[in-house]
Write a protein that holds these residues in place. Structure first.
Motif, PDB file in Angstrom:
ATOM      1  N   ASP A 130       0.812  -1.217   0.000  1.00  0.00           N
ATOM      2  CA  ASP A 130       0.000   0.000   0.000  1.00  0.00           C
ATOM      3  C   ASP A 130       0.845   1.267   0.000  1.00  0.00           C
ATOM      4  O   ASP A 130       0.432   2.299  -0.554  1.00  0.00           O
ATOM      5  CB  ASP A 130      -0.938   0.018   1.213  1.00  0.00           C
ATOM      6  CG  ASP A 130      -2.050  -1.023   1.088  1.00  0.00           C
ATOM      7  OD1 ASP A 130      -2.281  -1.496  -0.043  1.00  0.00           O
ATOM      8  OD2 ASP A 130      -2.673  -1.353   2.113  1.00  0.00           O
ATOM      9  N   ASP A 131       2.011   1.234   0.654  1.00  0.00           N
ATOM     10  CA  ASP A 131       2.839   2.434   0.747  1.00  0.00           C
ATOM     11  C   ASP A 131       4.067   2.373  -0.169  1.00  0.00           C
ATOM     12  O   ASP A 131       5.006   3.157  -0.014  1.00  0.00           O
ATOM     13  CB  ASP A 131       3.297   2.661   2.193  1.00  0.00           C
ATOM     14  CG  ASP A 131       4.181   1.534   2.708  1.00  0.00           C
ATOM     15  OD1 ASP A 131       4.139   0.433   2.113  1.00  0.00           O
ATOM     16  OD2 ASP A 131       4.919   1.757   3.695  1.00  0.00           O
ATOM     17  N   VAL A 132       4.046   1.464  -1.142  1.00  0.00           N
ATOM     18  CA  VAL A 132       5.179   1.289  -2.061  1.00  0.00           C
ATOM     19  C   VAL A 132       4.947   2.097  -3.329  1.00  0.00           C
ATOM     20  O   VAL A 132       3.823   2.164  -3.837  1.00  0.00           O
ATOM     21  CB  VAL A 132       5.387  -0.197  -2.397  1.00  0.00           C
ATOM     22  CG1 VAL A 132       6.404  -0.372  -3.523  1.00  0.00           C
ATOM     23  CG2 VAL A 132       5.844  -0.966  -1.162  1.00  0.00           C
ATOM     24  N   ILE A 133       6.000   2.704  -3.840  1.00  0.00           N
ATOM     25  CA  ILE A 133       5.937   3.395  -5.129  1.00  0.00           C
ATOM     26  C   ILE A 133       7.205   3.071  -5.910  1.00  0.00           C
ATOM     27  O   ILE A 133       8.294   2.974  -5.339  1.00  0.00           O
ATOM     28  CB  ILE A 133       5.776   4.928  -4.943  1.00  0.00           C
ATOM     29  CG1 ILE A 133       5.526   5.604  -6.297  1.00  0.00           C
ATOM     30  CG2 ILE A 133       6.993   5.528  -4.253  1.00  0.00           C
ATOM     31  CD1 ILE A 133       5.091   7.062  -6.161  1.00  0.00           C
ATOM     32  N   VAL A 134       7.067   2.844  -7.213  1.00  0.00           N
ATOM     33  CA  VAL A 134       8.204   2.556  -8.082  1.00  0.00           C
ATOM     34  C   VAL A 134       8.722   3.868  -8.651  1.00  0.00           C
ATOM     35  O   VAL A 134       7.930   4.744  -9.027  1.00  0.00           O
ATOM     36  CB  VAL A 134       7.800   1.586  -9.216  1.00  0.00           C
ATOM     37  CG1 VAL A 134       8.916   1.465 -10.254  1.00  0.00           C
ATOM     38  CG2 VAL A 134       7.478   0.221  -8.639  1.00  0.00           C
ATOM     39  N   GLY A 154       6.172   9.700   2.664  1.00  0.00           N
ATOM     40  CA  GLY A 154       5.587   8.600   3.407  1.00  0.00           C
ATOM     41  C   GLY A 154       5.584   7.279   2.657  1.00  0.00           C
ATOM     42  O   GLY A 154       4.948   6.312   3.101  1.00  0.00           O
ATOM     43  N   ARG A 155       6.300   7.198   1.553  1.00  0.00           N
ATOM     44  CA  ARG A 155       6.314   5.982   0.722  1.00  0.00           C
ATOM     45  C   ARG A 155       7.639   5.236   0.839  1.00  0.00           C
ATOM     46  O   ARG A 155       8.697   5.826   1.087  1.00  0.00           O
ATOM     47  CB  ARG A 155       6.103   6.346  -0.752  1.00  0.00           C
ATOM     48  CG  ARG A 155       4.825   7.085  -1.045  1.00  0.00           C
ATOM     49  CD  ARG A 155       3.590   6.219  -0.845  1.00  0.00           C
ATOM     50  NE  ARG A 155       2.401   6.838  -1.388  1.00  0.00           N
ATOM     51  CZ  ARG A 155       1.934   6.602  -2.621  1.00  0.00           C
ATOM     52  NH1 ARG A 155       2.569   5.758  -3.416  1.00  0.00           N
ATOM     53  NH2 ARG A 155       0.849   7.204  -3.042  1.00  0.00           N
ATOM     54  N   ARG A 156       7.558   3.932   0.624  1.00  0.00           N
ATOM     55  CA  ARG A 156       8.759   3.119   0.421  1.00  0.00           C
ATOM     56  C   ARG A 156       9.039   3.096  -1.081  1.00  0.00           C
ATOM     57  O   ARG A 156       8.209   2.609  -1.854  1.00  0.00           O
ATOM     58  CB  ARG A 156       8.562   1.696   0.949  1.00  0.00           C
ATOM     59  CG  ARG A 156       8.523   1.596   2.458  1.00  0.00           C
ATOM     60  CD  ARG A 156       8.365   0.169   2.918  1.00  0.00           C
ATOM     61  NE  ARG A 156       7.054  -0.378   2.595  1.00  0.00           N
ATOM     62  CZ  ARG A 156       6.726  -1.662   2.689  1.00  0.00           C
ATOM     63  NH1 ARG A 156       7.629  -2.559   3.067  1.00  0.00           N
ATOM     64  NH2 ARG A 156       5.506  -2.068   2.384  1.00  0.00           N
ATOM     65  N   CYS A 157      10.172   3.633  -1.471  1.00  0.00           N
ATOM     66  CA  CYS A 157      10.482   3.794  -2.895  1.00  0.00           C
ATOM     67  C   CYS A 157      11.316   2.634  -3.412  1.00  0.00           C
ATOM     68  O   CYS A 157      12.263   2.187  -2.744  1.00  0.00           O
ATOM     69  CB  CYS A 157      11.243   5.096  -3.125  1.00  0.00           C
ATOM     70  SG  CYS A 157      10.296   6.586  -2.743  1.00  0.00           S
ATOM     71  N   ILE A 158      10.967   2.171  -4.608  1.00  0.00           N
ATOM     72  CA  ILE A 158      11.747   1.142  -5.297  1.00  0.00           C
ATOM     73  C   ILE A 158      12.250   1.739  -6.607  1.00  0.00           C
ATOM     74  O   ILE A 158      11.472   1.975  -7.537  1.00  0.00           O
ATOM     75  CB  ILE A 158      10.913  -0.121  -5.581  1.00  0.00           C
ATOM     76  CG1 ILE A 158      10.432  -0.757  -4.274  1.00  0.00           C
ATOM     77  CG2 ILE A 158      11.724  -1.126  -6.393  1.00  0.00           C
ATOM     78  CD1 ILE A 158       9.548  -1.975  -4.469  1.00  0.00           C
ATOM     79  N   ILE A 159      13.548   2.016  -6.663  1.00  0.00           N
ATOM     80  CA  ILE A 159      14.157   2.533  -7.889  1.00  0.00           C
ATOM     81  C   ILE A 159      14.427   1.357  -8.823  1.00  0.00           C
ATOM     82  O   ILE A 159      14.981   0.340  -8.409  1.00  0.00           O
ATOM     83  CB  ILE A 159      15.472   3.268  -7.587  1.00  0.00           C
ATOM     84  CG1 ILE A 159      15.229   4.444  -6.641  1.00  0.00           C
ATOM     85  CG2 ILE A 159      16.129   3.751  -8.870  1.00  0.00           C
ATOM     86  CD1 ILE A 159      16.494   5.143  -6.182  1.00  0.00           C
ATOM     87  N   VAL A 160      14.056   1.507 -10.089  1.00  0.00           N
ATOM     88  CA  VAL A 160      14.228   0.435 -11.072  1.00  0.00           C
ATOM     89  C   VAL A 160      15.070   0.945 -12.234  1.00  0.00           C
ATOM     90  O   VAL A 160      14.801   2.024 -12.777  1.00  0.00           O
ATOM     91  CB  VAL A 160      12.861  -0.053 -11.613  1.00  0.00           C
ATOM     92  CG1 VAL A 160      13.055  -1.170 -12.637  1.00  0.00           C
ATOM     93  CG2 VAL A 160      11.989  -0.535 -10.469  1.00  0.00           C
ATOM     94  N   ASP A 161      16.106   0.192 -12.593  1.00  0.00           N
ATOM     95  CA  ASP A 161      16.940   0.570 -13.729  1.00  0.00           C
ATOM     96  C   ASP A 161      17.572  -0.681 -14.318  1.00  0.00           C
ATOM     97  O   ASP A 161      17.500  -1.766 -13.720  1.00  0.00           O
ATOM     98  CB  ASP A 161      18.017   1.571 -13.299  1.00  0.00           C
ATOM     99  CG  ASP A 161      18.440   2.506 -14.430  1.00  0.00           C
ATOM    100  OD1 ASP A 161      17.997   2.293 -15.576  1.00  0.00           O
ATOM    101  OD2 ASP A 161      19.219   3.434 -14.167  1.00  0.00           O
ATOM    102  N   ASP A 162      18.206  -0.527 -15.488  1.00  0.00           N
ATOM    103  CA  ASP A 162      18.813  -1.694 -16.134  1.00  0.00           C
ATOM    104  C   ASP A 162      20.279  -1.869 -15.765  1.00  0.00           C
ATOM    105  O   ASP A 162      20.772  -2.991 -15.689  1.00  0.00           O
ATOM    106  CB  ASP A 162      18.666  -1.609 -17.661  1.00  0.00           C
ATOM    107  CG  ASP A 162      19.387  -0.412 -18.254  1.00  0.00           C
ATOM    108  OD1 ASP A 162      19.390   0.655 -17.616  1.00  0.00           O
ATOM    109  OD2 ASP A 162      19.939  -0.526 -19.361  1.00  0.00           O
ATOM    110  N   ILE A 163      21.014  -0.764 -15.531  1.00  0.00           N
ATOM    111  CA  ILE A 163      22.451  -0.845 -15.263  1.00  0.00           C
ATOM    112  C   ILE A 163      22.813   0.041 -14.081  1.00  0.00           C
ATOM    113  O   ILE A 163      22.353   1.183 -13.982  1.00  0.00           O
ATOM    114  CB  ILE A 163      23.274  -0.404 -16.494  1.00  0.00           C
ATOM    115  CG1 ILE A 163      23.040  -1.335 -17.678  1.00  0.00           C
ATOM    116  CG2 ILE A 163      24.770  -0.360 -16.167  1.00  0.00           C
ATOM    117  CD1 ILE A 163      23.703  -0.877 -18.968  1.00  0.00           C
ATOM    118  N   CYS A 164      23.639  -0.489 -13.194  1.00  0.00           N
ATOM    119  CA  CYS A 164      24.260   0.305 -12.138  1.00  0.00           C
ATOM    120  C   CYS A 164      25.764   0.155 -12.306  1.00  0.00           C
ATOM    121  O   CYS A 164      26.293  -0.944 -12.124  1.00  0.00           O
ATOM    122  CB  CYS A 164      23.824  -0.164 -10.749  1.00  0.00           C
ATOM    123  SG  CYS A 164      24.619   0.745  -9.409  1.00  0.00           S
TER     124      CYS A 164
END
Length: 338
Positions: A172-176, A222-232
């Motif tokens: 509920d509190d997750v955002i990409v 107030g969100r738990r963030c999930i960063i998404v990418d192809d290369i680090c």
């Protein structure tokens, strides 16, 4: 896959553990041991690549497993020379299994007198004798068009979605979050799969590798963030994005990155950063420092690639593996669902 369909698996030196994991998965599927072909891949004293294949591959379906990660040039030459050896040994079809496709960041002319290296690598592979390419999360989707042979581009998003649902019980509190505008499609795909919202970090660069400014588009408070990418790669931008999100009121920052290049100070930056976790795949073999890092975790995509290889050999759909319902049974040893 029909039992009578025979395949040969050949591994270069870039990620042998990944190849062995694929062989184990196929062994379980077929109910009999499947081993990697006996091959010698070495270097002369001056650095030239030497290859000798000891198994008979005449009229065989052959899969050459090799990521072109660091050392990129050595690993690229290995797959080219292995392919040439297989073609001259009368292999029926050669599929280059490249979990990480190097030189993909140079996919267009960004300034005067710059190369399109991804196209050059595509030409080299084709000329060497590759009939098909199996890869994952190409940095730019148009690279598939650089080949005149079939390219199957798998996606980490379905595997990441399974992992997120397993480790983030309440979404509920997750955002990409996409770390830049160019990665919005990739981030949107994961957001759609797990049923959450999307935010974007607008990143403006000065010189290559340097970020002038970053702005968050969307509400992450107030969100738990999930960063998404192809290369680090060096992780500088990733860690700055994490700090920015926390500064905008995010409660936690996690990252899911397909290819953990993690060069230079990357591991040290991540371990000392405010990021709670970084999840990468095993498309690139993890270094001892990566394995020892307290907030870096590796999710295997070897089962996904193994099933894709079986589908290619049998003439079955590869795109069916984009469906989590198909991946669930493949990953049942990793995640348990109610």
């Amino acid at each position: 896959m029909k039992p009578e369909i025979s395949i040969r698996m050949i591994a270069g030196n870039s990620n042998r553990k990944f190849a062995e994991a694929m062989a184990r998965r196929i062994s379980v599927y077929r109910g009999e041991p499947v081993r990697l072909a006996d091959v010698r891949v070495e270097q002369f004293n001056d650095g030239e690549i030497f290859v000798e294949i000891y198994d008979n591959v005449r009229n065989e379906e052959v899969f050459v497993i090799q990521s072109t990660s660091k050392p990129a040039n050595d690993n690229l030459m290995e797959i080219l020379i292995l392919t040439d050896a297989l073609r001259r040994a009368s292999a029926k079809r050669i599929t280059a299994v490249m979990p990480y496709f190097g030189y993909a960041r140079q996919d267009r002319k960004t300034a005067a007198r710059t190369p399109i290296s991804a196209k050059l690598v595509a030409n080299l592979l084709t000329e060497a004798g590759v009939d098909r390419v199996l890869t994952m999360d190409l940095h730019a989707g148009q690279i598939q068009g650089f080949f005149d042979t079939p390219v199957d581009n798998l996606y980490a998003a379905p595997v990441f979605a399974l992992d997120v649902k397993h480790h983030f019980k309440d979404l509920d509190d997750v955002i990409v979050v996409s770390p830049d505008v160019g990665g919005v499609a990739r981030a949107r795909e994961l957001a759609k799969r797990i049923g959450v919202g999307l935010a974007i970090v607008d990143k403006r660069r000065g010189a290559p590798g340097e970020v002038e400014s970053m702005t968050v588009i969307g509400d992450v408070s107030g969100r738990r963030c999930i960063i998404v990418d192809d290369i680090c790669d060096t992780a500088g931008t990733l860690c700055k994005a994490g700090d920015l999100l926390l500064g905008q009121g995010a409660t936690e920052v996690h990252s899911y990155i397909t290819h953990g290049v993690l060069s230079g100070p990357a591991v040290e930056r991540i371990t000392s950063s405010s990021m709670k976790s970084l999840v990468i795949t095993d498309s690139i073999q993890a270094t001892p420092d990566v394995k020892a890092a307290k907030n870096i975790r590796v999710v295997s995509v070897a089962p996904l690639f193994a099933q894709a290889m079986l589908n290619v050999a049998a003439g079955n759909s590869v795109s069916s593996l984009f469906d989590e319902a198909m991946l669930g049974p493949i990953y049942e040893a990793f995640y348990r669902f109610d």
